[in-house]
Design an enzyme around this catalytic site. Structure first.
Site, PDB file in Angstrom:
ATOM      1  N   SER A 299      38.969  10.529 -21.094  1.00 16.36           N
ATOM      2  CA  SER A 299      39.828   9.364 -20.969  1.00 16.36           C
ATOM      3  C   SER A 299      41.076  10.015 -21.429  1.00 16.36           C
ATOM      4  O   SER A 299      42.356   9.661 -20.743  1.00 16.36           O
ATOM      5  CB  SER A 299      39.353   8.164 -22.054  1.00 16.36           C
ATOM      6  OG  SER A 299      40.316   7.309 -21.964  1.00 16.36           O
TER       7      SER A 299
ATOM      8  N   SER B 211      41.762   1.696 -20.484  1.00 17.62           N
ATOM      9  CA  SER B 211      41.847   1.638 -21.954  1.00 17.62           C
ATOM     10  C   SER B 211      41.462   2.916 -22.412  1.00 17.62           C
ATOM     11  O   SER B 211      40.276   3.391 -22.117  1.00 17.62           O
ATOM     12  CB  SER B 211      40.741   0.401 -22.631  1.00 17.62           C
ATOM     13  OG  SER B 211      40.809   0.272 -23.989  1.00 17.62           O
ATOM     14  N   GLU B 212      42.067   3.556 -23.579  1.00 17.52           N
ATOM     15  CA  GLU B 212      41.645   4.778 -23.831  1.00 17.52           C
ATOM     16  C   GLU B 212      40.339   5.251 -24.717  1.00 17.52           C
ATOM     17  O   GLU B 212      40.001   6.284 -24.719  1.00 17.52           O
ATOM     18  CB  GLU B 212      42.809   5.343 -24.700  1.00 17.52           C
ATOM     19  CG  GLU B 212      43.148   4.589 -26.322  1.00 17.52           C
ATOM     20  CD  GLU B 212      44.237   3.517 -26.076  1.00 17.52           C
ATOM     21  OE1 GLU B 212      44.328   2.913 -25.084  1.00 17.52           O
ATOM     22  OE2 GLU B 212      45.077   3.372 -26.965  1.00 17.52           O
ATOM     23  N   ASN B 213      39.780   4.151 -24.817  1.00 16.68           N
ATOM     24  CA  ASN B 213      38.521   4.261 -25.516  1.00 16.68           C
ATOM     25  C   ASN B 213      37.395   4.416 -24.221  1.00 16.68           C
ATOM     26  O   ASN B 213      36.174   4.571 -24.691  1.00 16.68           O
ATOM     27  CB  ASN B 213      37.999   3.375 -26.381  1.00 16.68           C
ATOM     28  CG  ASN B 213      38.139   2.120 -25.746  1.00 16.68           C
ATOM     29  OD1 ASN B 213      38.930   1.550 -24.971  1.00 16.68           O
ATOM     30  ND2 ASN B 213      37.009   1.153 -25.938  1.00 16.68           N
TER      31      ASN B 213
ATOM     32  N   ASN C 239      48.163   1.883 -18.694  1.00 11.51           N
ATOM     33  CA  ASN C 239      47.432   1.381 -19.975  1.00 11.51           C
ATOM     34  C   ASN C 239      48.688   0.717 -20.744  1.00 11.51           C
ATOM     35  O   ASN C 239      49.707   0.836 -20.846  1.00 11.51           O
ATOM     36  CB  ASN C 239      47.372   3.045 -20.715  1.00 11.51           C
ATOM     37  CG  ASN C 239      46.784   2.627 -22.042  1.00 11.51           C
ATOM     38  OD1 ASN C 239      47.367   2.056 -22.938  1.00 11.51           O
ATOM     39  ND2 ASN C 239      45.492   3.221 -22.234  1.00 11.51           N
TER      40      ASN C 239
END
Lengths: 242, 218, 242, 218
Positions: free
Chosen positions: B94, B52-54, B29
């Site tokens: 996530s 991607s943390e979304n 990330n």
């Protein structure tokens, strides 16, 4: 017969009272239920607590709801954006309260509210200002803090496909907070681009089962908040030049 | 030349240096801003899977203007693409990947890093600072290797690597390595160990612009 | 290059040591990795702790592993089945330990091990023998007990489709415990009916992202444990008659 | 005629009586065994969505022999079908629905039910009883309405509705109503309220075979 479709945004938002807690999904434009948020301005409820990852951008969508002074408190991970002027000025004027929650803790707090869990221990935020006042313990050698469920009275979310049972499918990165918010809210309201027949979403591919959904409104062409923001900024600049 | 007066490398070169250290097959990330540059320097032949943390695993580069899809954005809310083999999921899953220590690396920016690996990168001490944390605390607490990518000093020349952070913390003791315009430092149980210096910078030079004691590998 | 495919079951199960904790997915025949379980008998590891919803049926699959006396402890919600003779005789002979966990608590304990959470409070089991010794507190007026994560060294799971990155798709009700077990295990081993190219599983429809998967073995025609059980019973009866 | 000596209705009739009380659009989980009968008696025109805790919403009837799919089974591990609009999910999500109070009704069998709504249905006091709970504690603790479907008395004629359960508990105080071969009883803050008696059974008859005080609706 189970039919969660409602005719329009006004029907979708009917009954939201002053003081309600509203969870609004979306991350950037992805999964952002801008039409429901704009509808909420028209609907008139005030004194709201809003749960969203952010706190609005420019003067559109959530920022417009804030600017109309309908929101007493924001619960979010990142109250900053490309154009954070509305939230910042309200916050600095003491007109809005803020609870900042780490993004993963925010997601999980919403989830546990939806699944009947009373609290969880997480390593996130340990030793930081956001852990202040929280119960802490060491579990398997790792410091953890206790986090509590984040319930909502209403969730406003956007999906790509829905059927009359309220089964939902989200496109691309539009899923983000929506499944948890749908679970955590007493009443979940969805704006959806495509209404499909029962069974058209393969059972394996349903992302939010209809049990978590209460009202679905068909918005085939949703408001594009980025485009609206750009247009609004251009108009503002043109106005300044005159 | 920067405020520290030493001849450091460019951000692009630091990004490339980080990329060189990330093994084939890693799940990574990249924080918003400078860390995103790392994606441009994945060495030939390595398959690195970007998170991607979304809610994206297998994130690709920015799209062409005619391919922008605003339902496919990264953590910085900018449009991205997907590579074959990508997967999409909700924010709880996530951050489950992050908190559950499934990511091999995260690369984050920093205001300050302490000698014991504390990170401060989310809030200044300014009176009117609005607390906005995003996913930084989750990433800093969860990734197996927390890499800090930063200028060695602030614009005014103050050290960013310090004995103890004066800014509010993001995480406690989790940073594993710091890559700056001047060096690569590993954060170990014995403190800050200088793994590499850029050409033309001496250990004494580096210690001079660093706010905590450095050592060389034993 | 990321390639999680391994050539055969022996390679898939390589290195499992005595004393390991093994999470095995499946609910009835659905999602039951029978070929991996049979492989584990051949592989030889003993003194295992096994996490599964049940404790084996007849003399096949998990029951066969138990019958080979490789399992020191079962952690499950329902150690009963159509034909529970193997587990019951071992249990009554004191040859196997049992931890009974309510099914939803079992699922969530496995999940939190996978997502780095140290514990959660749940209303399930409050006031019952299964809550004995557990920390209890009242949250929002509801009695809750604290439950802890259930980690595994290995997970054995079955999926319908996989690609070389280890992305998984499960058919019908085969999903059950597999996604959580894949997250909770240090090493996740999958038997899969179809190997597909990267991208063939739509990104939205991936159920277990490859980050949670370590080894994938292609078993195009998996052992049907029900059929095997029936055949085995028929053979046993025929033998008795002779 | 059962061990209690009264002329009760059949299990099918009790199942139909339960089905009649479940409103259109309800989400319902039916326990393994007798409760499964309820699905056969959904009144014409009602859409009831059946949940199976192994990960199904919108479960349909048993398949024909030539349509059996062993990857599609119910909580009893028997083959089932899906109806249009069904969805499939993992066990954590499935029990999230249950624990999160999203199910309108669950229908469970019982060894005993107490006057305050305690349920015992998973374990006897036999010395060699093996504790096997499945999803019973989750369902009993989580569904909005917990309906017990049981014979009024045991085969030996002992009451199953009692002051206090002698068997190990499944849940504490969550049962909302009991449907037996003899009656329908609501469990209220004031205790056991007899909503209905089957034809030919008097209140006194019922009290006689019940192990806790009954009242009539006020």
């Amino acid at each position: 017969m189970v039919d969660k479709l409602v005719p329009d945004i006004a029907a979708a938002l009917d009954g939201i009272p002053d003081g309600a807690t509203i969870a609004i999904s979306g991350f950037g434009n992805a999964g952002n239920p801008t039409d429901l948020v704009h509808g909420l301005i028209d609907q008139g409820a005030a004194g709201l607590t809003v749960i969203n990852n952010n706190a609005g951008n420019g003067h559109v969508g959530l920022a417009a709801l804030l600017e109309a002074e309908r929101v007493a408190k924001m619960i979010c991970s990142f109250p900053r954006s490309r154009d954070p002027v509305v939230f910042e000025s309200l916050y600095r004027a003491g007109k809005i309260a803020l609870e900042t929650v780490p993004q993963g803790t925010l997601a999980e707090r919403i989830r546990i509210a939806g699944v009947g869990i009373g609290g969880f221990y997480t390593p996130t935020s340990v030793g930081t200002p956001l852990a202040e006042g929280k119960e802490e313990r060491v579990i398997d050698g790792r410091r953890m803090v206790l986090e509590t469920p984040l319930h909502a009275d209403y969730a406003l979310i956007k999906a790509w496909k829905a059927d009359r049972w309220g089964n939902l499918f989200y496109r691309r990165a539009a899923r983000n907070f929506a499944p948890m918010m749908a679970m955590a809210a007493r009443t979940t309201i969805v704006q959806v681009q495509h209404i499909v027949d029962l069974g058209e979403i393969e059972p394996e591919n349903v992302m939010t089962p209809g049990i978590f959904v209460d009202r679905v409104v068909h918005i085939p062409v949703p408001t594009d908040e980025n485009a609206l923001h750009d247009a609004e900024q251009a108009a503002r600049k043109a106005g300044e030049k005159q | 030349m920067s405020a520290h007066g030493l001849n450091g490398r460019s951000r692009a070169d630091t990004a490339a240096r980080i990329a060189a250290d990330i093994p084939d097959g890693s799940y990574v990330n990249l924080g918003i801003g400078a860390p995103e540059l790392v994606a441009n320097f994945v060495p030939e032949g390595r398959e690195i899977i970007f998170h991607s943390e979304n809610g994206i695993l297998g994130m690709g580069p920015s799209p062409n203007d005619n391919e922008i899809d605003w339902e496919l954005v990264n953590a910085g809310k900018k449009p991205v693409t997907l590579v074959p083999g990508s997967s999409l999921f909700d924010s709880a899953d996530s951050f489950g990947m992050i908190r559950g220590q499934h990511l091999d690396y995260c690369v984050l920016g920093a205001f300050q890093v302490s000698a014991r690996g504390d990170l401060a990168n989310w809030l200044t001490n300014a009176d009117d600072a609005i607390p906005a944390v995003g996913g930084a605390m989750d990433l800093g607490a969860g990734a197996r290797n927390v890499i800090v990518f930063t200028d060695h000093c602030t614009r005014s020349g103050a050290p960013k690597i310090v004995d103890s952070c004066s800014y509010p913390l993001t995480t406690v003791g989790t940073v594993t390595a710091v890559y700056t315009d001047l060096c690569v430092i590993d954060i170990t149980a014995e403190g800050l160990v200088v793994r590499e210096l850029v050409d033309g910078v001496s250990f004494a030079d580096l210690q001079n612009v660093t706010g905590a004691p450095l050592t060389l590998p034993s």
